[in-house]
Motif scaffolding. Sequence first.
Motif, PDB file in Angstrom:
ATOM      1  N   ASP A  45       3.017   7.196  10.867  1.00  0.00           N
ATOM      2  CA  ASP A  45       2.791   7.849   9.584  1.00  0.00           C
ATOM      3  C   ASP A  45       2.207   9.235   9.793  1.00  0.00           C
ATOM      4  O   ASP A  45       1.432   9.457  10.732  1.00  0.00           O
ATOM      5  CB  ASP A  45       1.823   7.028   8.722  1.00  0.00           C
ATOM      6  N   HIS A  48      -1.061  13.183   6.487  1.00  0.00           N
ATOM      7  CA  HIS A  48      -0.929  13.228   5.027  1.00  0.00           C
ATOM      8  C   HIS A  48       0.333  14.000   4.685  1.00  0.00           C
ATOM      9  O   HIS A  48       1.004  14.537   5.568  1.00  0.00           O
ATOM     10  CB  HIS A  48      -2.168  13.840   4.344  1.00  0.00           C
ATOM     11  N   GLU A  60       1.510  10.672  -1.429  1.00  0.00           N
ATOM     12  CA  GLU A  60       2.687  10.128  -0.745  1.00  0.00           C
ATOM     13  C   GLU A  60       2.362   9.690   0.681  1.00  0.00           C
ATOM     14  O   GLU A  60       1.415  10.183   1.301  1.00  0.00           O
ATOM     15  CB  GLU A  60       3.780  11.193  -0.651  1.00  0.00           C
ATOM     16  N   LYS A  61       3.178   8.789   1.196  1.00  0.00           N
ATOM     17  CA  LYS A  61       3.156   8.403   2.605  1.00  0.00           C
ATOM     18  C   LYS A  61       4.526   8.718   3.190  1.00  0.00           C
ATOM     19  O   LYS A  61       5.547   8.365   2.598  1.00  0.00           O
ATOM     20  CB  LYS A  61       2.848   6.909   2.764  1.00  0.00           C
ATOM     21  N   ASN A  63       6.848   9.105   7.087  1.00  0.00           N
ATOM     22  CA  ASN A  63       6.916   8.775   8.504  1.00  0.00           C
ATOM     23  C   ASN A  63       7.368   9.999   9.305  1.00  0.00           C
ATOM     24  O   ASN A  63       8.313  10.688   8.921  1.00  0.00           O
ATOM     25  CB  ASN A  63       7.895   7.606   8.688  1.00  0.00           C
TER      26      ASN A  63
END
Length: 224
Positions: A45, A48, A60-61, A63
């Motif tokens: 991840d 930020h 939001e997340k 990758n």
Amino acid sequence: MSPKVAVILSGCGVYDGSEIHESSAVFVHLSRAGAQNVFFAPNIDQMHVVDHIKGQPTEEKRNVLTESARIARGNITDLKDLKVRDYDALIIPGGFGVAKNLSSWAVEGKDCTVLPAVEEIIKGFHAAKKPIGLCCISPVLAAKILPGCEVTVGCDTECEKWPHAGTANVIKQLGCEHVNKQVNEVHVDAKNKLVTTSAFMGNSPIHEIYDGIGEMVQSVLKLI
């Protein structure tokens, strides 16, 4: 055979990933030189996600591998599968993703940690005496990992053109040598086979940044 270069990305977007123009410049210059390049990114991840209009973090997340695939046009490999023996050189474009996703430089400066997989790969290329190219903020990775190395992030005197000059002085605190260079120039640390250029660390026209990255790519290829 044409040289094979591993390129490590850190997301997609200057404030939370790889700087897109730098990454594209690396891609184009490698292609023009007839080199093969393979994109890699860690499957983690992001620290930020930043709204690039507001310059503010969101909820939001995202990758890092998935976002990096946007730059690589989907042709990207998980960093865990990068084997030093399979490549002739390594290049890491800049962008805040280097300081947020590949390391903790953004919040801890010289006391940062480097993502273990990234540290292992940089040390692996260095031990194998294979060249490493770094631009913008990514030379801090070498400064942290390779004691006594020589790098440039532009100028060590802060001014309108060089608003991030403080980074150069932090690099010196790590016991490394910082060499002042203009944006269209590179510094070659021949002993460590390390090539660095400042890119967006300074306020310069984008064509000069593009040219500086071209010099970096050419210098890396000459060291193979």
